[in-house]
Design a protein around this motif. Structure first.
Motif, PDB file in Angstrom:
ATOM      1  N   UNK A 185       0.854  -1.204   0.000  1.00  0.00           N
ATOM      2  CA  UNK A 185       0.000   0.000   0.000  1.00  0.00           C
ATOM      3  C   UNK A 185       0.882   1.244   0.000  1.00  0.00           C
ATOM      4  N   UNK A 186       1.126   1.746  -1.212  1.00  0.00           N
ATOM      5  CA  UNK A 186       2.153   2.776  -1.387  1.00  0.00           C
ATOM      6  C   UNK A 186       1.849   4.074  -0.638  1.00  0.00           C
ATOM      7  N   UNK A 187       0.553   4.418  -0.555  1.00  0.00           N
ATOM      8  CA  UNK A 187       0.194   5.661   0.139  1.00  0.00           C
ATOM      9  C   UNK A 187       0.667   5.619   1.580  1.00  0.00           C
ATOM     10  N   UNK A 188       0.463   4.449   2.226  1.00  0.00           N
ATOM     11  CA  UNK A 188       0.889   4.293   3.613  1.00  0.00           C
ATOM     12  C   UNK A 188       2.409   4.195   3.720  1.00  0.00           C
ATOM     13  N   UNK A 189       3.009   3.451   2.789  1.00  0.00           N
ATOM     14  CA  UNK A 189       4.466   3.260   2.855  1.00  0.00           C
ATOM     15  C   UNK A 189       5.201   4.581   2.663  1.00  0.00           C
ATOM     16  N   UNK A 190       4.692   5.403   1.719  1.00  0.00           N
ATOM     17  CA  UNK A 190       5.317   6.714   1.498  1.00  0.00           C
ATOM     18  C   UNK A 190       5.202   7.547   2.771  1.00  0.00           C
ATOM     19  N   UNK A 191       3.992   7.514   3.381  1.00  0.00           N
ATOM     20  CA  UNK A 191       3.796   8.307   4.597  1.00  0.00           C
ATOM     21  C   UNK A 191       4.678   7.780   5.720  1.00  0.00           C
ATOM     22  N   UNK A 192       4.841   6.447   5.768  1.00  0.00           N
ATOM     23  CA  UNK A 192       5.679   5.863   6.823  1.00  0.00           C
ATOM     24  C   UNK A 192       7.146   6.247   6.620  1.00  0.00           C
ATOM     25  N   UNK A 193       7.553   6.396   5.359  1.00  0.00           N
ATOM     26  CA  UNK A 193       8.943   6.792   5.091  1.00  0.00           C
ATOM     27  C   UNK A 193       9.171   8.240   5.509  1.00  0.00           C
ATOM     28  N   UNK A 194       8.156   9.091   5.336  1.00  0.00           N
ATOM     29  CA  UNK A 194       8.282  10.493   5.752  1.00  0.00           C
ATOM     30  C   UNK A 194       8.847  11.379   4.658  1.00  0.00           C
ATOM     31  N   UNK A 195       9.787  12.249   4.985  1.00  0.00           N
ATOM     32  CA  UNK A 195      10.431  13.233   4.102  1.00  0.00           C
ATOM     33  C   UNK A 195       9.508  14.434   3.817  1.00  0.00           C
ATOM     34  N   UNK A 196      10.108  15.460   3.186  1.00  0.00           N
ATOM     35  CA  UNK A 196       9.370  16.720   2.953  1.00  0.00           C
ATOM     36  C   UNK A 196       8.295  16.495   1.903  1.00  0.00           C
ATOM     37  N   UNK A 197       7.054  16.719   2.294  1.00  0.00           N
ATOM     38  CA  UNK A 197       5.926  16.343   1.430  1.00  0.00           C
ATOM     39  C   UNK A 197       5.071  17.548   1.062  1.00  0.00           C
ATOM     40  N   UNK A 198       4.694  17.618  -0.222  1.00  0.00           N
ATOM     41  CA  UNK A 198       3.748  18.654  -0.665  1.00  0.00           C
ATOM     42  C   UNK A 198       2.561  17.967  -1.325  1.00  0.00           C
ATOM     43  N   UNK A 199       1.399  18.602  -1.268  1.00  0.00           N
ATOM     44  CA  UNK A 199       0.261  18.080  -2.047  1.00  0.00           C
ATOM     45  C   UNK A 199      -0.140  19.139  -3.064  1.00  0.00           C
ATOM     46  N   UNK A 200      -0.551  18.662  -4.233  1.00  0.00           N
ATOM     47  CA  UNK A 200      -1.029  19.608  -5.250  1.00  0.00           C
ATOM     48  C   UNK A 200      -2.395  19.121  -5.738  1.00  0.00           C
ATOM     49  N   UNK A 201      -3.332  20.057  -5.987  1.00  0.00           N
ATOM     50  CA  UNK A 201      -4.691  19.649  -6.374  1.00  0.00           C
ATOM     51  C   UNK A 201      -4.779  19.292  -7.862  1.00  0.00           C
ATOM     52  N   UNK A 202      -5.682  18.382  -8.195  1.00  0.00           N
ATOM     53  CA  UNK A 202      -5.966  18.120  -9.616  1.00  0.00           C
ATOM     54  C   UNK A 202      -7.354  17.496  -9.771  1.00  0.00           C
ATOM     55  N   UNK A 203      -7.853  17.556 -11.004  1.00  0.00           N
ATOM     56  CA  UNK A 203      -9.152  16.945 -11.293  1.00  0.00           C
ATOM     57  C   UNK A 203      -8.915  15.610 -11.958  1.00  0.00           C
ATOM     58  N   UNK A 204      -9.487  14.554 -11.389  1.00  0.00           N
ATOM     59  CA  UNK A 204      -9.266  13.223 -11.954  1.00  0.00           C
ATOM     60  C   UNK A 204     -10.215  13.008 -13.130  1.00  0.00           C
ATOM     61  N   UNK A 205      -9.638  12.623 -14.264  1.00  0.00           N
ATOM     62  CA  UNK A 205     -10.433  12.435 -15.477  1.00  0.00           C
ATOM     63  C   UNK A 205     -11.038  11.045 -15.530  1.00  0.00           C
ATOM     64  N   UNK A 206     -12.041  10.858 -16.436  1.00  0.00           N
ATOM     65  CA  UNK A 206     -12.508   9.477 -16.653  1.00  0.00           C
ATOM     66  C   UNK A 206     -11.434   8.674 -17.366  1.00  0.00           C
ATOM     67  N   UNK A 207     -11.569   7.345 -17.347  1.00  0.00           N
ATOM     68  CA  UNK A 207     -10.647   6.494 -18.101  1.00  0.00           C
ATOM     69  C   UNK A 207     -10.612   6.895 -19.567  1.00  0.00           C
ATOM     70  N   UNK A 208      -9.431   6.818 -20.201  1.00  0.00           N
ATOM     71  CA  UNK A 208      -9.331   7.095 -21.624  1.00  0.00           C
ATOM     72  C   UNK A 208     -10.108   6.044 -22.402  1.00  0.00           C
ATOM     73  N   UNK A 209      -9.898   4.767 -22.085  1.00  0.00           N
ATOM     74  CA  UNK A 209     -10.733   3.712 -22.680  1.00  0.00           C
ATOM     75  C   UNK A 209     -10.664   2.455 -21.808  1.00  0.00           C
TER      76      UNK A 209
END
Ligand code: UDP
Ligand code: MG
Length: 334
Positions: A185-209
Motif C-alpha cells: 500500500x504505497x500511500x501508507x508506505x510513502x507516509x511511513x517513510x516520511x520526508x518533505x511532502x507537498x500536495x497539489x490539487x488536480x481533477x481526476x479524469x474518466x478512463x481514456x478507454x
C-alpha cells in the motif's frame, strides 16, 4: 511554450502498473513524451505488466521498437496493482520517480507542477483529487468514507483523496523499497517513510478507454491494506467495546437487582435481556475475531517470506540507464 523550470539533466522515471490496457498505452506514452520533450528533461518509463490476455505486451514491444525509453517488466502471474508498483520502483534508474496509472485518469501534464515542487526541495509530491469524473455515486461515497476513516485512524499521515499518483525522490524510493511489506500500500508506505511532502490539487479524469479491472472485492482488500498495517485503532476499538460491555452488564445487573428487590423479581424480562445480550455478544465476538484475524493473517503472510513478486521477463530500450535494482534490495531480480 517556454519551459517553466530550468531544463536539467536529471533523469525522471515514470512507473506505470498495467493490466489489460492495450488501447491506453500508446496515448499515455504520447502524452508523457510531449510533457518531457517540452520540459527538455531526460526520462524513462518502467511498465510493470500483469500478464494480460489482450495485446498490451505487444503494443509496448512495438513502442520499444519505435525508440521510446521503456523498460518493460512482466510478472510470472497477475500480482495486482500495489505489488506491481513496488516491483516498478525496484527497477527505476531515475533521480526522481513519477507513479501514474495507465488509463490517463491522472493527467500527465501535472508532472510539470510536480517537478517544480521537487525543484523547490520537496521529496514527495502527492496529487490530491479535487474532483473525480466518470465514477459511480456509490463508489465515490465509499471512497470518501474510506479516506475520512484513513485520515482519522492511520498512524502515518495519508492526505485524504490521494491515490498513488505522485512524485518520489530517488532517496524516498530507496527507503520505501526497504519496507518489503506484502500489502504494497504505497500511500501508507510513502507516509511511513516520511520526508518533505507537498500536495497539489488536480481533477481526476474518466478512463481514456476500457474499464477498471479492480473488482469491488479487490478495492475492499486495498482498503483493508490501507488500514490494518498502519493502525492499531481496530484492535483498540475491540478493547474499548469489551470494557463498554462489562460496564453495560454491571449496570443492567444492578438495575435488575434493585427493581427486583423493590417490585419483585419477574422471570420474563431477564430472559429477554439475556437473549438480546447473547445475540449482541456473539456478533461482537465474531467480528472481533475477524478483526484480529486480519492482523494475524498478515503476520502469517509476512512470516512466510515469499518473494513479493516474480519477474518473468525484462525488455528494455537499448540506451536506457542502468536501474538501481543492481542494488541488493531486489532479491527477486532474475
Ligand atoms: N492494474 C494492474 N493490475 C491489476 C489491475 C489494475 O496493474 O490487477 C493497473 C491498471 O492497468 C491501471 C491501474 O492499475 O494502470 C489502476 O487500475 P484501474 O484504473 O482499474 O483502477 P481505478 O482507477 O479504478 O482505481
Ligand atoms: Mg483507473
Amino acid at each position: 511554450m517556454r519551459p517553466s523550470i530550468q531544463p536539467d539533466q536529471r533523469l525522471i522515471s515514470v512507473v506505470v502498473p498495467l493490466y489489460k490496457e492495450e488501447s491506453n498505452v500508446r496515448p499515455l506514452i504520447v502524452r508523457l513524451a510531449e510533457v518531457f520533450h517540452r520540459l527538455g528533461q531526460p526520462w524513462e518509463i518502467v511498465f510493470a505488466l500483469d500478464p494480460s490476455p489482450d495485446r498490451t505486451r505487444e503494443v509496448i514491444l512495438e513502442l520499444i521498437g519505435e525508440g521510446f525509453p521503456i523498460r518493460l517488466l512482466t510478472f510470472s502471474r497477475r500480482i495486482g496493482k500495489p505489488l506491481s508498483l513496488i516491483a516498478g520502483l525496484d527497477h527505476i534508474a531515475g533521480d526522481a520517480c513519477i507513479i501514474i496509472d495507465a488509463d490517463l485518469q491522472d493527467p500527465p501534464e501535472l508532472i510539470e507542477v510536480m517537478l517544480q515542487k521537487w525543484n523547490e526541495g520537496f521529496q514527495v509530491v502527492i496529487a490530491q483529487r479535487t474532483s473525480r469524473k466518470g465514477e459511480s455515486y456509490l463508489y465515490l461515497k465509499a471512497a470518501q468514507a474510506f479516506y475520512r476513516i484513513l485520515e482519522k485512524i492511520s498512524e502515518v499521515p495519508v492526505p485524504r483523496d490521494t491515490g498513488d499518483f505522485r512524485l518520489l525522490d530517488a532517496r524516498v524510493v530507496s527507503e520505501v523499497c526497504k519496507f518489503r511489506e506484502r500489502h504494497g500500500f504505497l500511500r501508507g508506505l510513502t507516509a511511513a517513510a516520511g520526508f518533505r511532502t507537498a500536495t497539489i490539487p488536480y481533477e481526476r479524469d474518466p478512463r481514456h478507454s476500457g474499464r477498471t479491472q479492480i473488482s469491488v472485492l479487490g478495492a475492499i482488500n486495498i482498503a483493508f491494506d490501507g488500514i490494518v498495517p498502519f493502525s492499531r485503532a481496530p484492535v483498540r476499538m475491540l478493547l474499548v467495546m469489551g470494557l463498554g460491555l462489562v460496564i453495560l452488564g454491571l449496570v443492567a445487573g444492578g438495575l435488575w437487582l434493585v427493581s427486583g428487590m423493590l417490585w419483585g423479581f419477574s422471570n420474563i424480562w431477564p430472559i429477554v435481556l439475556l437473549f438480546l445480550f447473547m445475540t449482541g455478544m456473539s456478533g461482537i465476538m465474531l467480528s472481533g475475531m475477524g478483526i484480529l484475524g486480519e492482523y494475524l493473517v498478515r503476520t502469517y503472510e509476512e512470516a512466510r517470506e515469499r518473494p513479493l513478486y516474480i519477474i518473468d521477463t525484462i525488455h528494455e530500450a537499448a540506451d536506457l540507464s542502468r536501474p538501481l535494482s543492481a542494488n541488493p534490495r531486489t532479491k527477486e531480480n532474475p
